[in-house]
Design an enzyme around this catalytic site. Structure first.
Site: not given
Length: 388
Positions: A148, A231, A255, A260, A272-275
């Protein structure tokens, strides 16, 4: 017939690579030979003794108890690079989102609903609150030059950015893929001191946890923009919020939302749309299926996170696959046992990875249950498997 348990919905593109006359797959397989998984947590799951492999259709394996799998002789695969383009595109999107204040501008625009003919004038009057810099000519620091990170670095360079790359473990193959225009950073401090934008693309380990924290932020340029699509725990949330409030950090895109972070000024929290593209899911599933086939049918290991990569062309009718601890004299004991059982070795390979090792042996001699029992009785042998 190989039995494959699927713990998530796996793309048909991947499942179709498992021949129907040799494989059965589904989410109710009772005694699977292997498991295909995406995001489902396996930490509380008891593995069937028949299970020899797990393929994660994705790069991260935080949802898999890798150490426990190693102890049981279960090979864990991931699919590095299969979702790299999808993540790269989202990172490029985040570069623009953190620069141009696009998200708050869109939210503000929604508040003009119902203003009728006055909308145009209100837009012209209010748009100055959302000005932001172009990325062309700015400096991006890429921490981690894996599949990446390299794509991000090369793409940012093509968009007119100056790019620093840092990775002390850069592989030869990766180096060949990296644009010669990327400036090699010799340390993280080199990235922190010189970059207007910083994006992290490293695995989460004890060493990288909190890589972006109060101390490292203090070394960065004022108004730095930080991107985290690797992460969540690579960035200390409390420290990044403090830096946003003080103005030290201009924006933080991640992502990995947390309670908080959500709703805080300067934070762009993406779910969490990366993949999350159909192309990425297809690529990951296809790679995972191919890895399982290679291992189940030929004993070949590619892209394992807990055992070494091993490839040996078949040279005989039978292949013995042994997973064992990486200790002295193990090979001597294995070969001595086969000699005692009148088994001739036509070809073999042995490789290790940290505490464990993998040995594949080809032979044209018959392998009976007594021979398998003798191999399994060697101290340090974790699993014995025969492929005919």
């Amino acid at each position: 017939m190989y039995q494959i348990l699927t713990l998530n919905k796996i793309s048909a593109t991947g499942l179709d690579r498992l021949p129907a006359d040799q494989y059965a797959h589904g989410n109710e397989i009772a005694q699977p030979d292997a498991i295909m998984v995406r995001s489902a947590s396996m930490h509380e799951m008891a593995l069937d003794p028949n299970t020899v492999a797990i393929a994660r259709a994705g790069a991260g394996v935080n949802n898999i108890p890798v150490d426990a799998c190693s102890e049981q002789g279960v090979v864990v695969f991931n699919t590095p690079g299969a979702n790299a383009n999808a993540v790269k595109e989202l990172v490029l999107c985040a570069l623009l989102l953190t620069s141009r204040k696009i998200v708050p501008a869109i939210d503000w625009c929604k508040t003009l609903k119902g203003e009728g003919d006055a909308v145009g004038k209100l837009v012209e009057k209010g748009k100055s609150a959302f000005t932001g810099p172009e990325i062309k000519g700015k400096t991006l620091g890429v921490v981690g030059l894996g599949a990446i990170g390299i794509l991000v670095a090369n793409a940012a360079k093509s968009l007119g950015m100056r790019v620093y790359g840092y990775d002390p473990y850069l592989s030869v193959d990766a180096a060949w893929s990296l644009s010669r225009d990327i400036k090699h950073a010799t340390s993280l401090d080199d990235i922190f001191a010189n970059c207007d934008y910083i994006t992290v693309h490293v695995p989460l380990t004890d060493e990288t946890r909190g890589l972006v924290c109060k101390d490292s932020i203090a070394k960065m340029k004022d108004g730095v923009r930080i991107l985290n699509f690797a992460r969540g725990d690579l960035v200390n949330s409390a420290d990044i919020l403090e830096a946003l409030r003080s103005g030290k950090v201009a924006a933080y895109a991640t992502d990995f939302p947390s309670d908080e972070l959500i709703g805080e000024s300067g934070v762009i929290a993406i779910p969490h749309l990366g993949a999350s593209t159909p192309e990425s899911e297809d690529n990951c599933a296809a790679m995972a299926a191919d890895e399982l086939r290679d291992y189940l049918e030929e004993g070949i290991i590619r892209n394992s996170v807990n055992f070494p990569n091993v490839s040996l062309p078949r040279s005989a009718e039978t292949r013995i696959c042994l997973i064992h601890r990486n200790v002295p004299s193990m090979l001597n004991q294995i070969t001595a046992t086969l000699t005692e059982k009148n088994v001739n070795i036509d070809n073999m390979i042995n490789k290790s990875k940290k505490a464990f090792a993998y040995t594949a042996i080809d032979t044209n001699d018959a392998i009976d249950d007594d021979t398998l029992a003798a191999l399994g009785a060697i101290e340090g042998i974790v699993r014995v498997r025969v492929i005919r």
